[in-house]
Design an enzyme around this catalytic site. Sequence first.
Site, PDB file in Angstrom:
ATOM      1  NE  ARG A  53       2.060  14.865  -4.613  1.00 34.13           N
ATOM      2  CZ  ARG A  53       2.122  14.298  -5.649  1.00 34.13           C
ATOM      3  NH1 ARG A  53       2.858  14.891  -6.680  1.00 34.13           N
ATOM      4  NH2 ARG A  53       1.485  13.321  -6.124  1.00 34.13           N
ATOM      5  CE  LYS A 150       9.003  -5.197  -8.393  1.00 36.82           C
ATOM      6  NZ  LYS A 150       7.426  -5.182  -8.372  1.00 36.82           N
ATOM      7  CG  HIS A 180       6.582  -8.963  -1.969  1.00 32.75           C
ATOM      8  ND1 HIS A 180       6.571  -8.390  -3.125  1.00 32.75           N
ATOM      9  CD2 HIS A 180       5.414  -9.956  -1.988  1.00 32.75           C
ATOM     10  CE1 HIS A 180       5.558  -8.786  -3.883  1.00 32.75           C
ATOM     11  NE2 HIS A 180       4.832  -9.878  -3.212  1.00 32.75           N
ATOM     12  CE  LYS A 184       4.883 -13.735  -2.324  1.00 34.43           C
ATOM     13  NZ  LYS A 184       3.462 -13.746  -2.194  1.00 34.43           N
ATOM     14  CG  ASP A 237       5.408  -5.204 -11.782  1.00 27.83           C
ATOM     15  OD1 ASP A 237       5.497  -4.641 -10.844  1.00 27.83           O
ATOM     16  OD2 ASP A 237       4.138  -6.066 -11.938  1.00 27.83           O
ATOM     17  CG  HIS A 242       8.761 -10.658  -7.416  1.00 28.38           C
ATOM     18  ND1 HIS A 242       9.223 -10.110  -6.417  1.00 28.38           N
ATOM     19  CD2 HIS A 242       7.355 -10.205  -7.792  1.00 28.38           C
ATOM     20  CE1 HIS A 242       8.439  -9.085  -6.135  1.00 28.38           C
ATOM     21  NE2 HIS A 242       7.327  -8.922  -6.874  1.00 28.38           N
ATOM     22  CE  LYS A 341      -0.066  -7.094 -12.818  1.00 23.97           C
ATOM     23  NZ  LYS A 341       0.236  -7.844 -11.565  1.00 23.97           N
TER      24      LYS A 341
HETATM   25  C1  BG6 Z   1       4.530  -6.829  -7.228  1.00 20.63           C
HETATM   26  C2  BG6 Z   1       4.087  -6.574  -8.554  1.00 20.63           C
HETATM   27  O1  BG6 Z   1       5.719  -6.947  -6.972  1.00 20.63           O
HETATM   28  O2  BG6 Z   1       4.146  -8.202  -6.798  1.00 20.63           O
HETATM   29  C3  BG6 Z   1       2.502  -6.781  -8.877  1.00 20.63           C
HETATM   30  O3  BG6 Z   1       4.574  -5.122  -8.834  1.00 20.63           O
HETATM   31  C4  BG6 Z   1       2.306  -8.122  -8.419  1.00 20.63           C
HETATM   32  O4  BG6 Z   1       2.163  -6.381 -10.253  1.00 20.63           O
HETATM   33  C5  BG6 Z   1       2.734  -8.572  -7.065  1.00 20.63           C
HETATM   34  O5  BG6 Z   1       0.809  -8.227  -8.370  1.00 20.63           O
HETATM   35  C6  BG6 Z   1       2.564 -10.054  -6.864  1.00 20.63           C
HETATM   36  O6  BG6 Z   1       2.705 -10.415  -5.335  1.00 20.63           O
HETATM   37  P1  BG6 Z   1       2.051 -11.368  -4.762  1.00 20.63           P
HETATM   38  O7  BG6 Z   1       2.649 -11.376  -3.344  1.00 20.63           O
HETATM   39  O8  BG6 Z   1       0.736 -11.286  -4.750  1.00 20.63           O
HETATM   40  O9  BG6 Z   1       2.558 -12.769  -5.520  1.00 20.63           O
END
Ligand code: BG6
Length: 485
Positions: A53, A150, A180, A184, A237, A242, A341
């Site tokens: 933007r 996501k 993602h 890995k 999240d 994941h 976290k």
């Molecule tokens: C993301 C989350 O999808 O994955 C984050 O939104 C998180 O909160 C992250 O920190 C962790 O990914 P990785 O690859 O560092 O384990």
Amino acid sequence: MIKTNKLENLFLSDIVIFGGLGDLSIRKILPAIYFRLQAKQLADNCRVILISRKDFNKKEFEDILRSKIENGIEDVSKKDLNHLISICEYYKADLNQKGCLNNLKSFLRSEDNVVRLFYFSVSSTLFGSITKNLKEAQLITPKSRVVLEKPLGHNAESSREINNEIAGYFNESQIFRIDHYLGKETVQNLMVLRFTNNLYENAWNAQNIDNIQITVSENLGVGSRGGFYDKYGALLDMVQNHLLQLMCLVAIEPPNILDANTVRDEKLKVLKSLRPIDIDSCKTHTVKGQYTRGKLDGKSVKSYLEDIEKFNSDTETFVAIRAYIDNWRWAGVPFYLRTGKRLSRKHSQITINFKNIPHNIFPDGKSIVNNKLIINLQPEESIELVQTVKTPGPGGYRYEPISLVLDYGSSFKERFPDAYERLLIDVIRGNQTLFMRKDEVEASWKWIDSINQSWAKAKIKNHLYSSGSNGPGDHILLDKHEWNN
Ligand code: BG6
């Protein structure tokens, strides 16, 4: 006609990133393009169009890009960075505005062999408006693909709405819902480990396995993403995507071939077999928590509320769940899912705890540790098999558990490509195996909704935990088991 060699022909693409100067684009997507260009998997004359933007002139845009990307890539090559910057263009758009993409066409090539990749790295509330604008500007070609970051919505209903909206403009074969974790190396190795080693597969069931633990622990806090994170929390999240995907790979039946839909059919069956968490089981099968101030690596760190600059918030930064997959293979086996976290360290790990032996023949009766297969996903990548061996020396049988360790990092010396590199190339090649299908996403939301709704009805509160600790209240969940820390 664009001149390309045979290899480039395959991968010639125009990559349009919505949220082009956002955190994900700078930290992950652009470095992924940099490395794949370097590896010659992307054609030198690919184009990257970054949409945002803000107002920039060309010079400002290039300076920002250079300084941000440079910081994120170790041993960056000036020549390769210059090349990446030379193929990047900036396009200013307010994505809520109708007609905001009408001038984008002039940045894109119209030849049939060019893959057009639209990467939606913005809030999913904008996905509908972007897709309509792409359609209105006549930018969607048969070779177009769309990548959806996501979280896709915030519950089953909103995710269905978004999926339906996008399905009005793109076929399912053009839609790539990214997680993602599936890109890995070590996560992909789960499939290889399970489906190439007969030894494991024969023992991979409720008859032989006592419990399975999946941990994704992070030492970072929410950082600058507080505004986003506070609306979602750890369940949405991390667990919805994941952790459930990791669980699927551990739990699926062997697909008969390695093909996108066959693998995804099997994952869907696992997700549909998850036992819903109701108002009673949420009290005994789940724990949620929020970090307070504490110490990490000797430094004082702020609480979650201080990080998000609010006095009050019920958002969880830690969640642990005892889940059950109600099918023949996994009947009665608890799957412990845990993520948080500001925990003591960053590590992601899957532990398969095998059942103990039924009878000990050794006279001293010392307890025998059960076999464990520990799969360390990150940051160290290794596979450990814990087994009991005789302690050397004369005089009676003494024994102890010892790990047989396969250190992935030192066995394979080359650099492991980041997850986004692999996933980006898979999108361009049109390979959907590592992307989630619509029905998979909906099934995972359905289970997550059961937890969220039960938490609300049962008024489940966060347990506070100090930053730098191992999280709160594990004992409530663990029953007779212990976390593998
Ligand atoms: C993301 C989350 O999808 O994955 C984050 O939104 C998180 O909160 C992250 O920190 C962790 O990914 P990785 O690859 O560092 O384990």
